[in-house]
Design a protein around this motif. Structure first.
Motif, short mmCIF file in Angstrom:
data_model
loop_
_atom_site.label_atom_id
_atom_site.label_comp_id
_atom_site.label_asym_id
_atom_site.label_seq_id
_atom_site.Cartn_x
_atom_site.Cartn_y
_atom_site.Cartn_z
N HIS A 88 0.84 -1.21 0.00
CA HIS A 88 0.00 0.00 0.00
C HIS A 88 0.88 1.27 0.00
CE1 HIS A 88 -3.70 -2.35 1.58
NE2 HIS A 88 -3.66 -2.31 0.26
N HIS A 191 -5.08 -8.48 5.18
CA HIS A 191 -5.17 -7.09 4.72
C HIS A 191 -4.70 -7.03 3.26
CE1 HIS A 191 -5.09 -2.77 4.75
NE2 HIS A 191 -3.78 -2.70 4.69
N ASP A 210 0.05 -2.99 8.89
CA ASP A 210 -1.38 -2.71 9.07
C ASP A 210 -2.15 -3.93 9.60
OD1 ASP A 210 -0.91 -0.23 8.10
OD2 ASP A 210 -2.07 -0.44 6.25
ZN LIG Z 1 -2.37 -1.10 4.19
#
Ligand SMILES: [Zn+2]
Length: 359
Positions: A88, A191, A210
Motif C-alpha cells: 500500500h 489485509h 497494518d
Molecule cells: Zn495497508
C-alpha cells in the motif's frame, strides 16, 4: 488504510527506541493526506542501515523523514535496505525515490512482489476484477459501472507511490540479520495477500504493519486470482484471494504467543498485544454476526439473498456508489467465512449471480 478509525493524533517525527531492549530501532511518524492519519515507519541503525516501510511519496512526508534521519545523525543516502510490510502507498510510497539517491535493496514478501513492481498496472487490473466480483454478488450493472468510474478517477490521481523492483522475495521463517539481533519474517495474509510481520524473539517485539494497528482495524482484500476455476467447485467460481478468513486465521495464530510489544504502522506503540489481537477479532466477529442475521431475516422472507441484498438491508442510508466498495467487500468476506464454517449454502442464480441461503 483502515476500516474504522479511532484514537488521538500522533506527533510527527522520531520516537527513539520505543523498545528499551532494542536501542538501535526507532519509530518515525510521517504525515499522509489520507483519512488513516500518519504512518509509522521504523529505522534500524547499523550495518546495513534498514528502513521498514517508507511513507507516502509527498514533499511533506519526505521532509519529515529527512529531518528525522538528521536528528538521529543519519542520512537517507546511507539507507542500504528497505523491508516492506506490504504494497500500500503509505508503506511502498517513497521506496523508489529513496533508491534513486542511495544504493539499497528492497525486500518484500514473495506474494507482494508483483504488486510492488507493477503497482499501477496491477491496480487497474484489480478495478476490473472488483467490477466482475460485484456483478457476481448481485450489484446492479449501473451501480457497478458508476463505482468503477469513481475508482478509476481516484486511481488516475497521483497515487503518492512509485512502483519499485523487489530485490529479495521473503517467506515465512526467513531471518533478517542486524548487528545485535535478528527479525523473523512471519507471513500474515489478510489485509493484503503478502503482508508480513517482523518478530524479534528475545524482546518479544512484533512489527505488524497494518495487520494490527493501534487506532483502527484493517480492511481485508478480496480479488480474483489468475488461476482457472477449480474443477471441484460445483459452481464454477473463479478462485479468489479471500482476505477475511485468511486475516482471522493469521490473527488467531498470534494469540497466546510471547509477543510483549507491538510496533504497528498506525496508532502508537501497543504494550498490551493480547488485547489488540482480541479487539480486532471481536470487530470482525460482530460484523460477521450482523451479516449472518441480515441474511437469515432476508431468507425467511424469500428463501435466500445476494450479497447486494444483504448490503441494502444493512446500510439503507448509505450511498450506493461512494460507500459501496469496502462494505460490499466486508459482506462478501463474511459470506466466505460463513461458507467455510458450513453456515451458508451458495447457489448459482438464473441470472448467473450467486445467492446465499443460511443452513
Ligand atoms: Zn495497508
Amino acid at each position: 488504510m483502515s476500516d474504522a478509525g479511532r484514537g488521538d493524533p500522533t506527533p510527527l517525527g522520531v520516537r527513539r527506541a520505543p523498545v528499551a531492549a532494542l536501542p538501535a530501532l526507532h519509530q518515525i511518524v510521517l504525515p499522509t493526506p489520507w483519512q488513516v492519519g500518519p504512518v509509522q515507519v521504523y529505522v534500524v541503525e547499523g550495518d546495513p542501515l534498514t528502513l521498514v516501510d517508507t511513507g507516502v511519496r509527498t514533499p511533506e512526508s519526505r521532509a519529515v523523514l529527512e529531518s528525522a534521519f538528521d536528528s538521529l545523525g543519519l542520512g537517507l543516502e546511507d539507507v542500504q535496505r528497505i523491508v516492506l510490510t506490504h504494497y500500500h502507498g503509505d508503506h511502498l510510497g517513497q521506496a523508489e525515490q529513496l533508491r534513486r539517491a542511495a544504493s539499497l535493496e528492497v525486500w518484500a514478501h514473495e506474494d507482494e512482489a508483483e504488486m510492488c513492481e507493477l503497482f499501477s498496472a496491477e491496480r487497474d487490473e484489480r478495478i476490473e476484477d472488483t467490477e466482475a466480483l460485484f456483478r457476481e454478488y448481485g450489484v446492479p450493472d449501473d451501480l457497478v459501472a458508476r463505482q468503477t468510474a469513481m475508482r478509476r478517477r481516484f486511481v488516475a490521481e497521483d497515487p503518492l507511490c512509485d512502483a519499485t523492483r523487489v530485490d529479495r522475495r521473503l517467506r515465512s521463517g526467513d531471518h533478517i540479520p542486524f548487528k545485535d539481533f535478528e527479525l523473523e519474517v512471519i507471513h500474515a495474509p489478510g489485509h493484503t495477500a503478502g503482508h508480513l510481520l517482523l518478530y524479534e524473539e528475545a524482546s518479544g517485539t512484533l512489527l505488524t504493519g497494518d495487520h494490527i494497528m493501534g487506532n483502527a482495524v484493517p480492511f481485508t482484500d478480496n480479488y480474483y486470482l489468475e488461476d482457472p476455476p477449480d474443477p471441484a467447485d460445483r459452481l464454477g467460481r473463479r478462485p479468489r484471494f479471500r482476505g477475511l478468513p485468511r486475516y482471522l486465521e493469521s490473527l488467531r495464530r498470534l494469540r497466546g504467543g510471547a509477543v510483549r510489544t507491538i510496533l504497528p504502522a498506525h496508532g502508537g506503540v501497543l504494550e498490551r498485544p493480547a488485547r489488540a489481537i482480541d479487539d480486532a477479532l471481536l470487530f470482525y466477529e460482530v460484523r460477521v454476526q450482523r451479516i449472518d442475521r441480515a441474511l437469515r431475516r432476508l431468507a425467511r422472507a424469500g428463501g435466500g439473498a445476494t450479497a447486494w441484498e444483504i448490503w441494502q438491508a444493512l446500510f439503507p442510508k448509505a450511498d450506493a456508489v461512494t460507500e459501496m466498495r469496502t462494505r460490499m467487500l466486508m459482506v462478501i468476506g463474511a459470506l466466505d467465512l460463513l461458507e467455510d464454517e458450513g453456515r451458508v449454502e451458495v447457489r448459482r442464480r438464473p441470472d448467473g449471480g450467486l445467492g446465499h441461503r443460511p443452513l
